[in-house]
Enzyme design. Structure first.
Site, PDB file in Angstrom:
ATOM      1  N   HIS A  94      -3.340   7.746   1.499  1.00 13.32           N
ATOM      2  CA  HIS A  94      -3.777   6.495   1.120  1.00 13.32           C
ATOM      3  C   HIS A  94      -5.180   6.210   1.606  1.00 13.32           C
ATOM      4  O   HIS A  94      -5.551   6.409   2.674  1.00 13.32           O
ATOM      5  CB  HIS A  94      -2.701   5.363   1.694  1.00 13.32           C
ATOM      6  CG  HIS A  94      -3.160   3.973   1.617  1.00 13.32           C
ATOM      7  ND1 HIS A  94      -3.620   3.230   0.443  1.00 13.32           N
ATOM      8  CD2 HIS A  94      -3.170   2.835   2.576  1.00 13.32           C
ATOM      9  CE1 HIS A  94      -3.965   2.190   0.532  1.00 13.32           C
ATOM     10  NE2 HIS A  94      -3.809   1.814   1.871  1.00 13.32           N
ATOM     11  N   ASN A 128      -9.945   0.023  -0.595  1.00  6.85           N
ATOM     12  CA  ASN A 128      -8.331   0.203  -0.508  1.00  6.85           C
ATOM     13  C   ASN A 128      -8.023  -0.461  -1.948  1.00  6.85           C
ATOM     14  O   ASN A 128      -8.155  -1.737  -1.884  1.00  6.85           O
ATOM     15  CB  ASN A 128      -7.864  -0.393   0.786  1.00  6.85           C
ATOM     16  CG  ASN A 128      -6.534  -0.462   1.043  1.00  6.85           C
ATOM     17  OD1 ASN A 128      -5.860  -0.198   0.047  1.00  6.85           O
ATOM     18  ND2 ASN A 128      -6.072  -0.926   2.222  1.00  6.85           N
ATOM     19  N   CYS A 162       0.829  -1.369  -0.157  1.00  4.87           N
ATOM     20  CA  CYS A 162       0.011   0.097  -0.147  1.00  4.87           C
ATOM     21  C   CYS A 162       0.594   1.328   0.233  1.00  4.87           C
ATOM     22  O   CYS A 162       0.422   2.443  -0.253  1.00  4.87           O
ATOM     23  CB  CYS A 162      -1.181  -0.041   1.152  1.00  4.87           C
ATOM     24  SG  CYS A 162      -2.107  -1.336   1.172  1.00  4.87           S
TER      25      CYS A 162
HETATM   26  O1  UT7 Z   1      -3.706  -0.542   3.375  1.00  5.86           O
HETATM   27  C1  UT7 Z   1      -3.035  -1.118   4.377  1.00  5.86           C
HETATM   28  C2  UT7 Z   1      -3.209  -0.585   5.601  1.00  5.86           C
HETATM   29  N1  UT7 Z   1      -4.653  -1.263   6.260  1.00  5.86           N
HETATM   30  C3  UT7 Z   1      -5.340  -0.524   7.089  1.00  5.86           C
HETATM   31  O2  UT7 Z   1      -5.162   0.656   7.059  1.00  5.86           O
HETATM   32  C4  UT7 Z   1      -6.451  -1.414   7.537  1.00  5.86           C
HETATM   33  C5  UT7 Z   1      -6.182  -1.055   9.163  1.00  5.86           C
HETATM   34  N2  UT7 Z   1      -7.495  -1.545   9.702  1.00  5.86           N
HETATM   35  C6  UT7 Z   1      -8.774  -1.150   9.713  1.00  5.86           C
HETATM   36  O3  UT7 Z   1      -9.257  -0.443   8.892  1.00  5.86           O
HETATM   37  C7  UT7 Z   1      -9.799  -1.523  10.573  1.00  5.86           C
HETATM   38  O4  UT7 Z   1      -8.948  -2.544  11.719  1.00  5.86           O
HETATM   39  C8  UT7 Z   1     -10.846  -2.876  10.124  1.00  5.86           C
HETATM   40  C9  UT7 Z   1     -11.773  -1.885   9.260  1.00  5.86           C
HETATM   41  C10 UT7 Z   1      -9.951  -3.744   9.431  1.00  5.86           C
HETATM   42  C11 UT7 Z   1     -11.583  -3.334  11.307  1.00  5.86           C
HETATM   43  O5  UT7 Z   1     -12.067  -2.227  12.181  1.00  5.86           O
HETATM   44  P1  UT7 Z   1     -12.066  -2.263  13.606  1.00  5.86           P
HETATM   45  O6  UT7 Z   1     -12.869  -1.200  14.131  1.00  5.86           O
HETATM   46  O7  UT7 Z   1     -10.612  -2.296  13.970  1.00  5.86           O
HETATM   47  O8  UT7 Z   1     -12.896  -3.831  14.017  1.00  5.86           O
HETATM   48  P2  UT7 Z   1     -12.329  -4.929  14.830  1.00  5.86           P
HETATM   49  O9  UT7 Z   1     -11.348  -5.596  14.110  1.00  5.86           O
HETATM   50  O10 UT7 Z   1     -11.830  -4.481  16.233  1.00  5.86           O
HETATM   51  O11 UT7 Z   1     -13.533  -5.857  14.800  1.00  5.86           O
HETATM   52  C12 UT7 Z   1     -14.389  -5.319  15.622  1.00  5.86           C
HETATM   53  C13 UT7 Z   1     -15.600  -6.380  15.437  1.00  5.86           C
HETATM   54  C14 UT7 Z   1     -15.260  -7.915  15.680  1.00  5.86           C
HETATM   55  O12 UT7 Z   1     -16.326  -8.634  16.315  1.00  5.86           O
HETATM   56  P3  UT7 Z   1     -16.362  -8.950  17.946  1.00  5.86           P
HETATM   57  O13 UT7 Z   1     -15.014  -9.598  18.030  1.00  5.86           O
HETATM   58  O14 UT7 Z   1     -16.141  -7.520  18.513  1.00  5.86           O
HETATM   59  O15 UT7 Z   1     -17.543  -9.561  18.039  1.00  5.86           O
HETATM   60  C15 UT7 Z   1     -15.040  -8.338  14.298  1.00  5.86           C
HETATM   61  O16 UT7 Z   1     -15.146  -9.787  14.212  1.00  5.86           O
HETATM   62  O17 UT7 Z   1     -16.239  -6.319  14.290  1.00  5.86           O
HETATM   63  C16 UT7 Z   1     -16.056  -7.581  13.446  1.00  5.86           C
HETATM   64  N3  UT7 Z   1     -16.061  -7.449  12.080  1.00  5.86           N
HETATM   65  C17 UT7 Z   1     -16.971  -7.341  11.162  1.00  5.86           C
HETATM   66  N4  UT7 Z   1     -18.527  -7.092  11.517  1.00  5.86           N
HETATM   67  C18 UT7 Z   1     -19.057  -7.199  10.381  1.00  5.86           C
HETATM   68  C19 UT7 Z   1     -15.027  -7.519  11.433  1.00  5.86           C
HETATM   69  N5  UT7 Z   1     -15.231  -7.234  10.252  1.00  5.86           N
HETATM   70  C20 UT7 Z   1     -16.482  -7.131  10.101  1.00  5.86           C
HETATM   71  C21 UT7 Z   1     -17.382  -6.924   8.891  1.00  5.86           C
HETATM   72  N6  UT7 Z   1     -18.813  -7.040   9.166  1.00  5.86           N
HETATM   73  N7  UT7 Z   1     -17.034  -6.840   7.663  1.00  5.86           N
END
Ligand code: UT7
Length: 325
Positions: free
Chosen positions: A252, A282, A115
């Site tokens: 980005h 992304n 990225c």
């Molecule tokens: O380009 C390369 C760089 N990459 C990035 O910049 C990505 C960086 N990370 C992010 O953008 C975020 O961490 C994500 C968008 C990937 C995830 O968001 P988050 O607020 O960090 O969520 P999380 O991983 O803490 O997950 C929270 C909850 C979890 O459920 P529980 O364990 O709380 O029950 C996940 O399983 O959300 C759940 N979850 C989803 N729920 C519905 C994860 N993905 C999804 C989804 N739909 N698509």
């Protein structure tokens, strides 16, 4: 003091025709449009057709950039193409593009920093120009991430899309001040101890397969804001400028929450940040040139504006660049 600067002559972008709205994922996965919008800012993404390769996307963006610059492929000395999703293991996607745009002679190569790829490619192209190795260089970011997504993993599959963007840089004798047009500074960083936070679980010398994207999203998120802000500040400092000089941050386009927090950390209003993530998700190395070209089309970025570009991704690899348009 007279210096050679790499000045922007034109830009272009391409998004494949197939648009995939957030709702599509809710049909097969435990997810929702609401969750995806709230956590990422993404509303839709574009996926390449089965017969469209990364070089095809790159060709469309390159054609638009050449037209925008009033040039043809024959005017180019070099192509630096950033991608993590090449057409083939080799030859480079850049040499395919070289042939497709009718570039005669010169040289073309791929560069892989996921990225952060476009920032790395921009820094390399600038160095080629400043050192006299090339006069006119096309910098391309092009990706078909849809080919390496695990469509059963809701934590990653909703995030990525396909696309391409291109920028043409040309050598110009300049004053050597922060008022010059062109790439004023670049700051590159990587730290391999974070390899496991974002990777593909396959590769030529490990599995002889392509593999699929794996990410510890929350961990990457934590690194992103602080590393992007500090790299952005470093790039400004190297150019003898401050955050007050910024007309546009062009980040980005991975997650709107990261974009907002980074701008806040740098003391820059969201009124001065280009946001396109809602329309393409992304797209890895393609996201900054896509955002640049779309912002020019929208009439946001104008000649003479000071831009701060910043990106982070797998590696971790991250960086920033100060560019006067
Ligand atoms: O380009 C390369 C760089 N990459 C990035 O910049 C990505 C960086 N990370 C992010 O953008 C975020 O961490 C994500 C968008 C990937 C995830 O968001 P988050 O607020 O960090 O969520 P999380 O991983 O803490 O997950 C929270 C909850 C979890 O459920 P529980 O364990 O709380 O029950 C996940 O399983 O959300 C759940 N979850 C989803 N729920 C519905 C994860 N993905 C999804 C989804 N739909 N698509």
């Amino acid at each position: 003091m007279s210096v050679i600067r790499a000045v922007v002559k034109g830009c272009g972008h391409y998004l494949p025709e197939r648009v995939v709205e957030n709702e599509e994922f809710a049909k097969t996965l435990d997810t929702s449009d609401e969750w995806i919008r709230a956590r990422t800012g993404i509303e839709r993404r574009h996926f390449a057709a089965d017969d469209q390769k990364t070089s095809d996307l790159a060709f469309e963006a390159a054609t638009m950039a050449l037209k925008n610059a009033g040039m043809t492929g024959a005017d180019l000395d070099a192509i630096v193409l950033a991608t993590a999703t090449p057409d083939q293991t080799f030859p480079s996607t850049a040499t395919r593009l070289q042939h497709a745009v009718g570039m005669i002679g010169g040289f073309a190569f791929d560069l892989q920093a996921v990225c952060a790829g476009f920032i790395y490619a921009l820094a390399n192209a600038t160095a080629l120009i400043e050192s006299g190795h090339a006069k006119t260089v096309m910098v391309v970011g092009a990706e078909t991430f849809s080919r390496i997504i695990d469509f059963t993993d809701r934590g990653t599959c909703v995030l990525f899309g396909d696309g391409a963007g291109a920028l043409i840089l040309q050598a110009k004798e300049s004053e050597g001040t922060g008022e010059d047009r062109g790439v004023l500074s670049t700051d590159l960083n990587s730290d391999g101890k974070y390899n496991d936070l974002l990777y593909v679980d396959g590769g030529v010398s490990s599995t002889q397969s392509t593999g699929l994207v794996r990410m510890q999203g929350q961990e990457v998120f934590k690194h992103a804001v602080s590393k992007l802000a500090s790299s952005g500040e470093k790039a400004l400092e190297l150019a003898g400028l401050t955050a007050d000089d910024i007309d546009w941050i062009v980040p980005h386009q991975a997650n709107l929450r990261i974009i907002k927090r980074t701008a806040k950390k740098m003391g820059v209003s969201m009124d001065n940040v280009v946001v396109t993530v809602q329309d393409h998700g992304n797209t890895s190395a393609a996201s900054i040139p896509l955002a640049l070209s779309i912002a020019v089309e929208r009439g946001q970025i104008k000649k003479g504006d000071l831009l701060l570009l910043e990106a982070i991704g797998g590696g971790l690899a991250w960086g920033a660049a100060a560019v006067r348009w």
